[in-house]
Design a protein around this motif. Structure first.
Motif, PDB file in Angstrom:
ATOM      1  N   THR A 168       0.829  -1.209   0.000  1.00  0.00           N
ATOM      2  CA  THR A 168       0.000   0.000   0.000  1.00  0.00           C
ATOM      3  C   THR A 168       0.863   1.257   0.000  1.00  0.00           C
ATOM      4  O   THR A 168       0.561   2.235  -0.706  1.00  0.00           O
ATOM      5  N   THR A 169       1.915   1.276   0.782  1.00  0.00           N
ATOM      6  CA  THR A 169       2.814   2.439   0.810  1.00  0.00           C
ATOM      7  C   THR A 169       3.449   2.681  -0.547  1.00  0.00           C
ATOM      8  O   THR A 169       3.507   3.825  -1.042  1.00  0.00           O
ATOM      9  N   PHE A 170       3.918   1.627  -1.188  1.00  0.00           N
ATOM     10  CA  PHE A 170       4.535   1.775  -2.503  1.00  0.00           C
ATOM     11  C   PHE A 170       3.529   2.297  -3.527  1.00  0.00           C
ATOM     12  O   PHE A 170       3.843   3.198  -4.326  1.00  0.00           O
ATOM     13  N   ILE A 171       2.302   1.740  -3.512  1.00  0.00           N
ATOM     14  CA  ILE A 171       1.287   2.175  -4.482  1.00  0.00           C
ATOM     15  C   ILE A 171       0.914   3.633  -4.244  1.00  0.00           C
ATOM     16  O   ILE A 171       0.711   4.404  -5.197  1.00  0.00           O
ATOM     17  N   GLN A 174       3.529   5.798  -5.812  1.00  0.00           N
ATOM     18  CA  GLN A 174       3.390   5.824  -7.267  1.00  0.00           C
ATOM     19  C   GLN A 174       2.182   6.647  -7.707  1.00  0.00           C
ATOM     20  O   GLN A 174       2.232   7.330  -8.736  1.00  0.00           O
ATOM     21  N   ILE A 175       1.101   6.611  -6.933  1.00  0.00           N
ATOM     22  CA  ILE A 175      -0.091   7.402  -7.281  1.00  0.00           C
ATOM     23  C   ILE A 175       0.234   8.891  -7.218  1.00  0.00           C
ATOM     24  O   ILE A 175      -0.172   9.669  -8.099  1.00  0.00           O
ATOM     25  N   LYS A 176       0.957   9.312  -6.197  1.00  0.00           N
ATOM     26  CA  LYS A 176       1.340  10.727  -6.110  1.00  0.00           C
ATOM     27  C   LYS A 176       2.211  11.133  -7.297  1.00  0.00           C
ATOM     28  O   LYS A 176       2.039  12.217  -7.868  1.00  0.00           O
ATOM     29  N   ASN A 393      -2.372   4.751 -16.353  1.00  0.00           N
ATOM     30  CA  ASN A 393      -1.559   4.273 -15.231  1.00  0.00           C
ATOM     31  C   ASN A 393      -2.096   4.769 -13.893  1.00  0.00           C
ATOM     32  O   ASN A 393      -2.100   4.026 -12.895  1.00  0.00           O
ATOM     33  N   TYR A 394      -2.546   5.995 -13.869  1.00  0.00           N
ATOM     34  CA  TYR A 394      -3.099   6.557 -12.628  1.00  0.00           C
ATOM     35  C   TYR A 394      -4.353   5.805 -12.198  1.00  0.00           C
ATOM     36  O   TYR A 394      -4.504   5.435 -11.027  1.00  0.00           O
ATOM     37  N   GLU A 395      -5.251   5.565 -13.151  1.00  0.00           N
ATOM     38  CA  GLU A 395      -6.483   4.836 -12.823  1.00  0.00           C
ATOM     39  C   GLU A 395      -6.182   3.405 -12.403  1.00  0.00           C
ATOM     40  O   GLU A 395      -6.814   2.871 -11.481  1.00  0.00           O
ATOM     41  N   ASP A 396      -5.214   2.753 -13.076  1.00  0.00           N
ATOM     42  CA  ASP A 396      -4.835   1.382 -12.686  1.00  0.00           C
ATOM     43  C   ASP A 396      -4.265   1.348 -11.273  1.00  0.00           C
ATOM     44  O   ASP A 396      -4.567   0.438 -10.490  1.00  0.00           O
ATOM     45  N   LEU A 397      -3.416   2.327 -10.934  1.00  0.00           N
ATOM     46  CA  LEU A 397      -2.830   2.359  -9.597  1.00  0.00           C
ATOM     47  C   LEU A 397      -3.885   2.608  -8.523  1.00  0.00           C
ATOM     48  O   LEU A 397      -3.844   1.995  -7.444  1.00  0.00           O
ATOM     49  N   SER A 403      -7.743  -2.487  -4.314  1.00  0.00           N
ATOM     50  CA  SER A 403      -7.642  -3.943  -4.232  1.00  0.00           C
ATOM     51  C   SER A 403      -6.699  -4.365  -3.108  1.00  0.00           C
ATOM     52  O   SER A 403      -6.959  -5.330  -2.384  1.00  0.00           O
ATOM     53  N   ALA A 404      -5.588  -3.621  -2.951  1.00  0.00           N
ATOM     54  CA  ALA A 404      -4.641  -3.935  -1.873  1.00  0.00           C
ATOM     55  C   ALA A 404      -5.274  -3.699  -0.509  1.00  0.00           C
ATOM     56  O   ALA A 404      -5.064  -4.487   0.430  1.00  0.00           O
ATOM     57  N   ASN A 405      -6.054  -2.617  -0.372  1.00  0.00           N
ATOM     58  CA  ASN A 405      -6.724  -2.364   0.908  1.00  0.00           C
ATOM     59  C   ASN A 405      -7.713  -3.473   1.248  1.00  0.00           C
ATOM     60  O   ASN A 405      -7.779  -3.951   2.385  1.00  0.00           O
TER      61      ASN A 405
END
Length: 529
Positions: A168-171, A174-176, A393-397, A403-405
Motif C-alpha cells: 500500500t505504501t509503494f502504491i 506511485q499514485i502521487k 496508469n493513474y487509474e490502474d494504480l 484492491s490492496a486495501n
C-alpha cells in the motif's frame, strides 16, 4: 576356494591364540557402554498440533475484487523457514531457557541445542502441523513448545500484514507521482489547444481531410453558382421577351422590392446547426472551461456574425438590382411571375457568389496552414498520447490500491486462514529417550565386535605360523623338516581348563547382558503400563 578357506582358518587360529585379549576388551567395552547407557539423562518430549483451515467461503466471493493470497503456499513456506536463528533466539527468551547462561558461549550452545531439538512436521494433504521439542526437563520442554506455537501464529499473521502495508505504501507513492505527471500533461494539453484554437477542429479530422473537404465544398459551390447564373440569364431573356409584348415595368420593380427582403443563407444555417449540436454533445461531457467548448462557442459566434454580414450584402444587392424593362402596373400576370422569378434568381446568384468567395478564402487559408498542420498534429498526438498513458496508469494504480486495501482486510478477516490449536502444548509423562533397551543391545553387539577386532589386531601384531605350507609361502625358503610337539596329559588338562574358563567368561558376558536386557524390558513395560 581351498586357498581362501585355508587363509580363513589360519586367521581364526591366530585370533584363537589371543582370545583372552578379545574377551578382556569385550568386557571392558561392555562395562563402559552399559554404564554410559544407564547414566544417560531421560529426555521428555512436548508437542502441539495446529490445523490450518484454508477452505474459506470468502476466497471465491472475493475473487477478482481482491488479491487472494495462496494460503497453502504461505503456510508451507512458513513451516520450512520457522526454525531460523532469530526465531530460536526469540523462543529461548520467551521460554526462559537462557537463565543459567553466564557467558556468550553458553548462550550460543543453548541456541544450537534448542535448534537441534526443535522439529515441525506437516501433512500437506490435511494441513496439520505438529510442533515438538525435547528436553531433560518437562517444564522447559512445555514452555518451549508454547513459545513455538506463539511464534508460529504470530508469524503467519504479521508477515501478511507487513506485506500489505508495504504494498500500500509503494502504491500510494506511485499514485502521487503519476498524479503530478497527469496534472502536468493536462496543463500542457490545455496550453497547446488554447494556443492553436484557430487551427484545431472539434470533429477529429486532420488537415489533409479538412483541405479535401473544403475543396469539395468549393467545387460544389462553383457548380451551383454557374447553375444559378444560367438560370438567371434564362429568366432575364424570358422577361425581356414578355416586356416587349406587354411593356409592364412598374410591376417588375415592385416584385424586386418585395424579393429583396426574403434573403436566406442555407450553407451558414447548416453549419450553425451542426456546431450547435456539437456544442450540446460537448456540454454533456465537459465543463465550460474545456478547450473544445471554448473553440466551438467562438466558431458559432463567428458564423453568426458572418451570416448577418452576408444577409445585409444580399439584401443590398437585391435592392440595387437594375430595373428589368419597362413593365407597367397593368402588365400581364406572366410578366409579374417572371419578374418574381428573376428577382429570386438574382438573390440566389448573389448568395452563391458570396459562398464561393467564402469557400475560396477558406481553401486558401487551409492551403497555407497545410505546411504547419502536420507538425501541430504530431505535437497534439504526442500530448494526447502522454496524457492517455498517464491517465491509464493513474487509474490502474488507484484500482490496485483499493484492491490492496481490500486484500489487507481480507487477510486479517476471520475465516480466510483459520489457525486452530487442535492439541495444546503437552509434555509426555514418561521419557521418550533414550531407548536404553536398544542401546544396551547395541553396546553388547559393539563390545563383541570390538573384542573380535582386538584379537585380530593382536594376531597381526604378533603373527604365528600354524602350518608348514604357510611358513614356506611366507619365507620363500626350502623347509628341511618339521619338529612335532608332543602333547602330554597335563597339557591336555590345561587346555580343557583354559577352554572352560574361556567359555565361562564368554557365556557370563552374554548372560549378563541378556539379564540386563530382560530387566530393562520389564521396567519399560511397567512404565508403559
Amino acid at each position: 576356494m581351498d586357498l581362501l578357506i585355508a587363509q580363513l582358518l589360519s586367521i581364526a587360529k591366530s585370533m584363537w591364540k589371543h582370545r583372552w585379549t578379545g574377551v578382556a576388551v569385550a568386557w571392558v567395552a561392555g562395562a563402559i557402554g552399559a554404564v554410559v547407557v544407564l547414566i544417560l539423562p531421560d529426555r521428555y518430549e512436548a508437542s502441539a498440533r495446529i490445523y490450518v483451515d484454508t477452505q474459506s467461503i470468502l476466497k471465491p466471493l472475493m475473487s477478482g475484487v481482491a488479491v487472494t493470497p495462496n494460503v497453502e503456499q504461505q503456510v508451507m513456506m512458513l513451516s520450512r523457514t520457522l526454525i531460523s536463528r532469530p526465531n530460536v533466539e526469540k523462543l529461548v527468551r520467551m521460554a526462559d531457557l537462557d537463565l543459567k547462561n553466564q557467558s556468550k558461549a553458553q548462550q550460543e550452545a543453548t541456541i544450537d541445542t534448542v535448534t537441534k531439538n526443535l522439529s515441525i512436521q506437516s501433512t500437506a494433504r490435511d494441513n496439520l502441523y505438529t510442533l515438538t521439542y525435547r528436553d531433560t526437563d518437562q517444564d522447559s520442554a512445555k514452555r518451549a513448545v508454547q513459545a513455538f506455537v506463539s511464534i508460529f501464529l504470530d508469524s503467519s499473521v504479521g508477515s501478511s500484514r507487513k506485506d500489505t502495508a508495504t504494498a500500500t505504501t509503494f502504491i500510494n507513492e506511485q499514485i502521487k507521482t503519476y498524479e503530478a505527471k497527469l496534472e502536468e500533461a493536462e496543463s500542457r494539453l490545455k496550453e497547446f489547444r488554447l494556443r492553436n484554437i484557430q487551427t484545431m477542429s472539434g470533429d477529429g479530422k486532420d488537415s489533409a481531410a479538412r483541405l479535401s473537404e473544403m475543396s469539395t465544398q468549393l467545387d460544389r459551390a462553383r457548380l451551383e453558382y454557374r447553375e444559378a447564373v444560367n438560370a438567371r440569364d434564362a429568366a432575364r431573356q424570358q422577361l425581356e421577351g414578355e416586356r416587349s409584348r406587354s411593356g409592364s415595368n412598374g410591376t417588375v420593380q415592385s416584385v424586386l422590392q418585395e424579393s429583396a427582403t426574403a434573403v436566406s443563407t442555407p450553407e451558414i444555417d447548416a453549419r450553425l446547426d451542426a456546431q450547435n449540436r456539437n456544442l450540446d454533445a460537448l456540454l454533456q461531457r465537459y465543463t465550460e472551461q474545456h478547450p473544445d467548448i471554448i473553440s466551438t462557442r467562438k466558431l458559432i459566434k463567428d458564423l453568426e456574425a458572418q451570416k448577418r454580414k452576408e444577409v445585409q450584402e444580399l439584401r443590398k444587392q437585391a435592392m440595387n438590382a437594375p430595373t428589368v424593362g419597362g413593365v407597367g402596373g397593368n402588365g400581364s400576370m406572366a410578366a409579374q411571375e417572371m419578374a418574381r422569378l428573376l428577382a429570386n434568381a438574382e438573390v440566389q446568384v448573389a448568395s452563391l457568389r458570396a459562398r464561393v468567395d467564402e469557400y475560396s478564402s477558406r481553401y486558401a487559408q487551409a492551403m497555407a496552414a497545410v505546411k504547419t498542420a502536420p507538425q501541430l498534429e504530431a505535437e497534439g498526438a504526442q500530448l494526447n498520447r502522454d496524457y492517455a498513458i498517464h491517465k491509464k496508469n493513474y487509474e490502474d494504480l488507484v484500482s490496485r490500491r483499493e484492491s490492496a486495501n481490500i486484500s489487507g482486510e481480507l487477510d486479517v478477516a476471520s475465516g480466510v486462514a483459520d489457525f486452530r490449536l487442535i492439541d495444546p502444548p503437552r509434555v509426555s509423562p514418561k521419557p521418550v529417550a533414550p531407548n536404553r533397551l536398544l542401546l544396551l543391545a547395541g553396546v553388547m553387539a559393539a563390545s563383541i565386535l570390538l573384542g573380535l577386532f582386538a584379537a585380530f589386531a593382536a594376531s597381526q601384531l604378533r603373527p604365528v605360523f600354524h602350518d608348514v605350507n604357510e611358513l614356506r609361502a611366507k619365507v620363500d625358503l626350502p623347509i628341511l623338516g618339521v619338529v612335532t610337539r608332543l602333547v602330554s596329559d597335563g597339557d591336555r588338562r590345561r587346555q580343557r581348563v583354559d577352554l572352560l574358563r574361556f567359555a565361562a567368561a564368554s557365556a557370563s558376558f552374554v548372560a549378563l547382558f541378556a539379564i540386563g536386557l530382560a530387566v530393562m524390558a520389564i521396567l519399560i513395560n511397567r512404565q508403559v503400563g
